[in-house]
Design a protein around this motif. Structure first.
Motif, PDB file in Angstrom:
ATOM      1  N   PHE A 105       6.564 -36.189  12.801  1.00 26.30           N
ATOM      2  CA  PHE A 105       7.207 -34.941  12.397  1.00 26.30           C
ATOM      3  C   PHE A 105       7.475 -34.114  13.647  1.00 26.30           C
ATOM      4  O   PHE A 105       6.615 -33.983  14.516  1.00 26.30           O
TER       5      PHE A 105
ATOM      6  N   ASN B 205       7.948 -30.742  15.838  1.00 24.63           N
ATOM      7  CA  ASN B 205       7.394 -29.375  15.871  1.00 24.63           C
ATOM      8  C   ASN B 205       6.159 -29.198  15.006  1.00 24.63           C
ATOM      9  O   ASN B 205       5.887 -28.090  14.538  1.00 24.63           O
ATOM     10  N   THR B 206       5.427 -30.278  14.759  1.00 24.06           N
ATOM     11  CA  THR B 206       4.297 -30.206  13.841  1.00 24.06           C
ATOM     12  C   THR B 206       3.070 -30.893  14.429  1.00 24.06           C
ATOM     13  O   THR B 206       2.915 -32.100  14.305  1.00 24.06           O
TER      14      THR B 206
ATOM     15  N   GLU C 198      -0.639 -32.252  14.533  1.00 21.09           N
ATOM     16  CA  GLU C 198      -1.484 -32.715  13.429  1.00 21.09           C
ATOM     17  C   GLU C 198      -2.588 -31.709  13.128  1.00 21.09           C
ATOM     18  O   GLU C 198      -3.007 -31.541  11.999  1.00 21.09           O
TER      19      GLU C 198
ATOM     20  N   THR D 106      -4.240 -27.701  14.420  1.00 25.88           N
ATOM     21  CA  THR D 106      -4.333 -26.507  15.261  1.00 25.88           C
ATOM     22  C   THR D 106      -5.600 -25.775  14.858  1.00 25.88           C
ATOM     23  O   THR D 106      -6.063 -25.878  13.714  1.00 25.88           O
TER      24      THR D 106
ATOM     25  N   LYS E  51      -4.177 -26.642  20.177  1.00 26.90           N
ATOM     26  CA  LYS E  51      -2.967 -27.195  19.573  1.00 26.90           C
ATOM     27  C   LYS E  51      -2.934 -28.683  19.888  1.00 26.90           C
ATOM     28  O   LYS E  51      -2.946 -29.080  21.055  1.00 26.90           O
TER      29      LYS E  51
ATOM     30  N   VAL F 206       2.138 -32.597  20.172  1.00 25.43           N
ATOM     31  CA  VAL F 206       3.289 -32.315  19.317  1.00 25.43           C
ATOM     32  C   VAL F 206       4.547 -32.932  19.935  1.00 25.43           C
ATOM     33  O   VAL F 206       4.700 -32.973  21.151  1.00 25.43           O
TER      34      VAL F 206
ATOM     35  N   TYR G 227       8.601 -32.517  20.034  1.00 28.33           N
ATOM     36  CA  TYR G 227       9.649 -31.555  19.733  1.00 28.33           C
ATOM     37  C   TYR G 227      10.953 -32.248  19.362  1.00 28.33           C
ATOM     38  O   TYR G 227      11.968 -31.606  19.162  1.00 28.33           O
TER      39      TYR G 227
ATOM     40  N   ASN H 291      12.024 -35.831  16.829  1.00 27.64           N
ATOM     41  CA  ASN H 291      11.523 -36.968  16.056  1.00 27.64           C
ATOM     42  C   ASN H 291      12.452 -38.176  16.160  1.00 27.64           C
ATOM     43  O   ASN H 291      12.273 -39.161  15.486  1.00 27.64           O
TER      44      ASN H 291
END
Length: 132
Positions: free
Chosen positions: A16, A18-19, A21, A23, A49, A52, A54, A56
């Motif tokens: 995914f 900007n997500t 797993e 935070t 954080k 991630v 940015y 996909n």
């Protein structure tokens, strides 16, 4: 393609965008009172954080460049408040570990370009507040 038609694409192997797993945030604060009636607050915040992506699009030229590993930042503050609460003086520091990390971006494969933005560097703030 004709209007109303669409293409089904299997994206199960893509992360995914900007997500992260995971935070997390932990804030600790201690307030102590001086004999004069003034008080001092010591505060620290830890923010975590997870890594991630940015983008996909695993085939994109910028896929690996638009990936950031997990990191933790530390903020802290010392806050002095007068007994009548009219004056407050605070010294704050953000990103005290000076983690300069990617926090967004995009790639344009047609031009072979990748653009990213980064977190702010370590910063210090001194403030004085008077309440009327």
């Amino acid at each position: 393609m004709k209007p109303g038609e669409f293409i089904v694409e299997d994206s199960t192997d893509r992360p995914f965008a900007n997500t992260p797993e995971f935070t997390g945030h932990l804030g600790l604060q201690y307030q102590f009172f001086l004999e004069s009636g003034h008080d001092i607050v010591l505060r620290t915040d830890l923010a975590y954080k997870d890594d991630v992506f940015y983008s996909n699009d695993t085939e994109s030229v910028g896929f690996d460049l638009l990936h950031e590993d997990a990191y933790t930042t530390v903020d802290a503050a010392i806050i002095f408040t007068t007994q009548d609460e009219k004056w407050q003086v605070a010294l704050r520091g953000t990103n005290l570990t000076d983690e300069r990390r990617l926090n967004g971006g995009f790639a344009v494969d047609a031009f072979g370009s990748v653009d990213g933005s980064f977190t702010a560097p370590r910063r210090y703030f001194l403030s004085a507040t008077y309440k009327m």
